[in-house]
Enzyme design. Sequence first.
Site, short mmCIF file in Angstrom:
data_model
loop_
_atom_site.label_atom_id
_atom_site.label_comp_id
_atom_site.label_asym_id
_atom_site.label_seq_id
_atom_site.Cartn_x
_atom_site.Cartn_y
_atom_site.Cartn_z
N ASP A 1 0.83 -1.19 0.00
CA ASP A 1 0.00 0.00 0.00
C ASP A 1 0.87 1.26 0.00
OD1 ASP A 1 -1.97 1.86 0.19
OD2 ASP A 1 -2.74 1.21 2.12
N TYR B 1 -0.28 4.33 0.10
CA TYR B 1 -0.86 5.33 0.99
C TYR B 1 -0.69 4.92 2.44
CZ TYR B 1 -2.91 7.45 -3.10
OH TYR B 1 -3.08 8.06 -4.30
N ARG C 1 -3.07 16.90 -9.09
CA ARG C 1 -4.02 18.00 -9.24
C ARG C 1 -3.36 19.37 -9.12
NH1 ARG C 1 -6.44 14.85 -5.40
NH2 ARG C 1 -5.94 16.40 -3.83
N HIS D 1 1.23 11.11 2.78
CA HIS D 1 1.51 10.53 1.46
C HIS D 1 0.35 10.76 0.51
CE1 HIS D 1 4.68 7.57 3.15
NE2 HIS D 1 5.27 8.64 2.68
#
Length: 145
Positions: A124, A126, A140, A131
Amino acid sequence: MKSFVEVPANSDFPIQNLPFGVFSTCENPTHRIGVAIGEQILDLSAVDDSIWAGIDANLPSAFKQPVLNDFMSMGRSVWSAVRKTLQDDLLAEGSSSQEKIAACLIPQATAKMHLPAKIGDYTDFYSSVHHATNVGIMFRGKFLL
């Protein structure tokens, strides 16, 4: 604690710090498990299996694998027993196994190191809110709410 293996004074691998890894050499391209000491690697796949008697019956087989997974799965009590055996019986100055062990030493300069474990599943990415936030910013851009 002192080893019969010559260890330079500034070495990262004295007898008190014996890291496990996977290596090969030009003479023997098989990936095998070893432990660093000084400027040497002790080839654990070549060590006499009887040395591990009383620790775990699967230990000799684990040291003949191309990765550390089987050994790692045995748990802390086995790891500790192996390290104690290495420090007290195999690599210690005056060891009765000195001649046998010396034959299993490989100069680090002649070895090629490899990934020590086979990673089988997704890890994982995240692992924290930080993170996740940073990845979001990468995709973004940074904006204020």
